[in-house]
Design an enzyme around this catalytic site. Structure first.
Site, short mmCIF file in Angstrom:
data_model
loop_
_atom_site.label_atom_id
_atom_site.label_comp_id
_atom_site.label_asym_id
_atom_site.label_seq_id
_atom_site.Cartn_x
_atom_site.Cartn_y
_atom_site.Cartn_z
N ASP A 176 22.02 5.26 8.53
CA ASP A 176 22.69 5.06 7.24
C ASP A 176 21.69 4.65 6.14
O ASP A 176 20.49 4.61 6.39
CB ASP A 176 23.83 4.04 7.37
CG ASP A 176 23.33 2.62 7.62
OD1 ASP A 176 22.21 2.47 8.13
OD2 ASP A 176 24.06 1.66 7.28
N ASP A 194 20.39 0.52 9.51
CA ASP A 194 20.83 -0.27 10.66
C ASP A 194 21.87 0.48 11.51
O ASP A 194 22.14 0.08 12.63
CB ASP A 194 21.34 -1.66 10.24
CG ASP A 194 22.44 -1.62 9.21
OD1 ASP A 194 22.77 -0.52 8.72
OD2 ASP A 194 22.97 -2.70 8.87
N ARG A 195 22.44 1.56 10.99
CA ARG A 195 23.40 2.33 11.80
C ARG A 195 22.75 3.56 12.40
O ARG A 195 21.74 4.05 11.88
CB ARG A 195 24.56 2.80 10.94
CG ARG A 195 25.36 1.68 10.38
CD ARG A 195 26.57 2.25 9.66
NE ARG A 195 27.37 1.14 9.18
CZ ARG A 195 28.67 1.20 8.94
NH1 ARG A 195 29.31 2.33 9.13
NH2 ARG A 195 29.33 0.16 8.49
N LYS A 253 21.45 -4.89 13.57
CA LYS A 253 21.53 -3.64 14.31
C LYS A 253 20.40 -2.74 13.85
O LYS A 253 19.85 -2.93 12.76
CB LYS A 253 22.90 -3.00 14.16
CG LYS A 253 23.39 -2.81 12.73
CD LYS A 253 24.86 -2.41 12.75
CE LYS A 253 25.37 -2.03 11.38
NZ LYS A 253 25.90 -3.17 10.60
N SER A 255 24.39 -0.63 2.16
CA SER A 255 24.42 0.02 3.47
C SER A 255 24.86 1.48 3.42
O SER A 255 24.21 2.29 2.79
CB SER A 255 25.31 -0.79 4.40
OG SER A 255 25.19 -0.34 5.71
N HIS A 256 25.99 1.77 4.03
CA HIS A 256 26.47 3.14 4.14
C HIS A 256 27.26 3.58 2.90
O HIS A 256 27.72 4.72 2.85
CB HIS A 256 27.35 3.27 5.38
CG HIS A 256 28.46 2.27 5.37
ND1 HIS A 256 28.25 0.95 5.63
CD2 HIS A 256 29.77 2.40 5.07
CE1 HIS A 256 29.40 0.30 5.51
NE2 HIS A 256 30.34 1.16 5.16
N ASP A 303 20.64 1.92 4.77
CA ASP A 303 19.69 0.83 5.00
C ASP A 303 19.12 0.83 6.42
O ASP A 303 18.39 -0.09 6.79
CB ASP A 303 20.34 -0.52 4.68
CG ASP A 303 21.50 -0.85 5.59
OD1 ASP A 303 22.24 0.08 5.99
OD2 ASP A 303 21.69 -2.04 5.92
C1 VG1 Z 1 31.82 -2.31 8.57
C2 VG1 Z 1 31.89 -2.10 10.06
C3 VG1 Z 1 31.22 -3.26 10.78
C4 VG1 Z 1 29.78 -3.40 10.27
C5 VG1 Z 1 29.79 -3.57 8.77
C6 VG1 Z 1 28.40 -3.62 8.18
O1 VG1 Z 1 32.54 -3.46 8.22
O2 VG1 Z 1 33.22 -1.96 10.49
O3 VG1 Z 1 31.27 -3.04 12.17
O4 VG1 Z 1 29.17 -4.52 10.87
O5 VG1 Z 1 30.47 -2.47 8.17
O6 VG1 Z 1 27.67 -2.49 8.50
P1 VG1 Z 1 34.04 -3.38 7.63
O7 VG1 Z 1 34.40 -4.81 7.30
O8 VG1 Z 1 33.99 -2.46 6.47
O9 VG1 Z 1 34.88 -2.81 8.73
V1 VG1 Z 1 26.50 -1.91 7.42
O10 VG1 Z 1 25.68 -0.73 8.16
O11 VG1 Z 1 27.47 -1.76 6.10
O12 VG1 Z 1 25.50 -3.32 7.12
CO CO Z 2 23.92 -0.32 7.17
#
Ligand code: VG1
Ligand code: CO
Length: 551
Positions: free
Chosen positions: A280, A284-285, A381, A114-115, A282
């Site tokens: 981000d 989704d953000r 998302k 992801s990010h 992938d």
């Molecule tokens: C973080 C965010 C959460 C989000 C998750 C996955 O998790 O706070 O709201 O759903 O990332 O997003 P954490 O446990 O690090 O707070 V992504 O865009 O990484 O799939």
């Molecule tokens: Co993501």
């Protein structure tokens, strides 16, 4: 021909908030990735992997293509009959969800951290999604984890050469098929059924002053953004930046916030851009801003919910069935729900908690403060969805209020609902022991804190957020420590479940103001931020005096 390979369990293959995320070098250890992939097939919900269709793709990061090949070999040996794979292995997370649903697949494996940054020394991740297109619920991720603990062997088919991921079309193998699909088509088709593309196009033509700047941060959304913003909506190529997916995201941290998307933020300010946006790694953000306003994700989802049934065709057709947010997300969307007489749900952090509500027809639009916004059109998302939603809303409001901008739309919203000031402080990669100790001690201190007044705010409750899913009644405990004040202000402490090294402490701070809309959020929340640091003694436990990121 399938062969069995002897192996032994690895520690720590427990999926976090969103899949298993580790450094690439961890995944590259012999058998490490294979073990986890085999565990997914072992734990695949009934009726299991035999004869199943599996969607596979990822955000293009380093090591992804190797893992696609491993998944095909291990999946085929476990009975998967059909793989649907994005061309070159590429699929954004929302596109993977859309494809699972459209093709009635039995699930999907999404390769992304992801990010988190990518490249040989950065992060990789594997996530399993179920038949509804959403991230596996905890019951499934627990079963995957259990399988990683008892694994003794994995099975794989022997192939004479790697599967060709570049050529669109179906390839037949002994006992299974691999279908390579264009990574954007299904997603773009779906998006066109949701939004009023004609309205947006007309608005763009009639409003030459309006400018869009979208930054994919070298993540997966580049091709999607090109098709939608340029080919379909007619914005110029110069509306896109960093839109070629790169294995290491060009060295940038593909996290759309004011810190990591600094290049976009600078350009938006300098060029007086009307709508700036980023997504981000992938896809989704999303982050949405203008040259004169930064829209917090908590406000963004509330504004979308406020206007959706009025101007977004998907919601005009289906109506709004309910709204939801993750617990730390600000309560702005609760005010929209109250005003519209809709059900509102507060779920733990992580998109997987929205899926049951959507499947049950009780949830239409939801969001997380972490730059996640979406709806029941899929079960993830959706970054591009949020940006197109904003374009649709801006075009709509301009019909009756020519010149309406992101800022004026936010102002109208605050005038109707008041403003929930919100900020999040992240302390990334601190020592895990200290962070865990801080949370434990804070929990223990809780009862003694109730009744204390700090910087003018009186604590009325300290509790651990616990969620009972209204649909399957599963219970998730310890989802964040909440300190609640007499004026409804909140401070929430949580440890991240997506990091790959050490621990990340997140502090979420929120205060409602019915009349003052123009304060700088950091100024409006300063007394509560100070209170949070004082209550938690963060510096003592982590050695940190400053956060890594403020959003
Ligand atoms: C973080 C965010 C959460 C989000 C998750 C996955 O998790 O706070 O709201 O759903 O990332 O997003 P954490 O446990 O690090 O707070 V992504 O865009 O990484 O799939
Ligand atoms: Co993501």
């Amino acid at each position: 021909m399938s062969v069995s390979v002897a192996t032994a369990p690895f520690d720590g293959q427990k999926p976090g908030t969103s899949g298993l995320r580790k450094r690439v070098v961890v995944f590259q250890q012999e058998h490490y990735t294979e073990n986890f992939v085999q565990a997914i097939f072992t734990a695949m919900p009934a009726p299991g992997a035999q004869g199943a269709t599996l969607v596979v793709g990822g955000d293009g990061r380093y090591y992804m293509r190797d893992v696609v090949q491993k998944i095909i070999r291990i999946g085929a040996a476990n009975g998967i009959a059909r793989f649907i794979v994005g061309q070159d292995g590429i699929l954004s997370t929302p596109a993977a969800s859309a494809i699972i649903r459209k093709h009635s697949a039995d699930g999907g494996i999404i390769l992304t951290a992801s990010h988190n940054p990518g490249g040989p020394t950065a992060d990789f991740g594997i996530k399993y999604n179920t038949r509804n297109g959403g991230p596996a619920p905890e019951s499934v991720t627990d079963a995957i984890y259990a399988a990683t603990l008892s694994i003794k062997e994995y099975r794989q088919v022997a192939l004479s050469a790697p599967v060709d991921l570049a050529t669109i079309g179906c390839q037949h193998f002994d006992g299974f098929d691999v279908e390579i699909v264009d990574c954007v088509s299904d997603y773009v088709e779906l998006t066109k059924t949701i939004f009023d593309f004609d309205l947006i196009r007309r608005f763009r033509e009639q409003t030459p002053d309006f400018s869009l700047l979208f930054d994919a941060l070298n993540g997966v959304t580049g091709p999607y953004a090109h098709r939608i913003f340029v080919d379909e909506l007619g914005f110029s190529e110069s509306s896109l930046e960093q839109c070629t997916p790169l294995e290491d995201f060009g060295g940038c941290h593909p996290d759309p916030n004011l810190t990591y998307a600094d290049k976009l933020v600078a350009r938006v300010e300098r060029e007086k851009v009307s709508l700036g946006a980023a997504s981000d790694g992938d896809g989704d953000r999303n982050m949405v801003l203008s040259h004169d306003w930064f829209v917090t994700p908590s406000d963004s989802v509330a504004v979308i919910a406020h206007y959706a049934a009025e101007c977004i065709p998907y919601f005009q057709r289906l109506g709004l069935r309910g709204l939801a947010r993750s617990m730390p997300t600000s309560c702005a969307i609760d005010r929209v729900a109250a005003a519209k007489g809709l059900e509102i749900f507060e779920v733990p952090t992580g998109w997987k908690f929205f899926g049951n509500l959507m499947d049950a027809g009780r949830l239409s639009i939801c969001g997380e403060e972490s730059f996640g916004t979406g709806s029941d059109h899929i079960r993830e998302k959706d970054g591009i969805w949020a940006v197109v939603a904003w374009l649709n809303i801006i075009a709509h409001v301009n019909q009756t209020q020519p010149g309406a901008s992101v800022r004026s739309i936010m102002r109208d919203f605050f005038q109707t609902h008041g403003r929930n000031y919100f900020t999040r402080y992240d302390y990334e990669e601190v020592a895990a022991d200290g962070a865990a100790q801080m949370i434990d001690d804070l929990r223990a201190k809780g009862p003694a804190l109730v009744g204390q007044t700090i910087n003018g705010y009186t604590i009325t409750d300290v509790n651990d957020f616990e969620y009972t899913d209204p649909i399957d009644h599963s219970v998730s405990r310890n989802q964040g420590l909440r300190v609640i004040f007499d004026d409804s202000s909140r401070i929430i402490f949580r440890l991240s479940g997506t990091g790959s090294e050490g621990a990340t402490v997140r502090i979420y701070i929120e205060r409602y103001d019915p009349t003052l809309f123009d304060l700088d959020a950091q100024v409006a929340l300063k007394p509560l931020v100070d209170a949070a640091l004082q209550i938690s003694e963060l510096t003592k436990y982590t050695g940190r005096t400053e956060p890594t990121v403020i959003t």
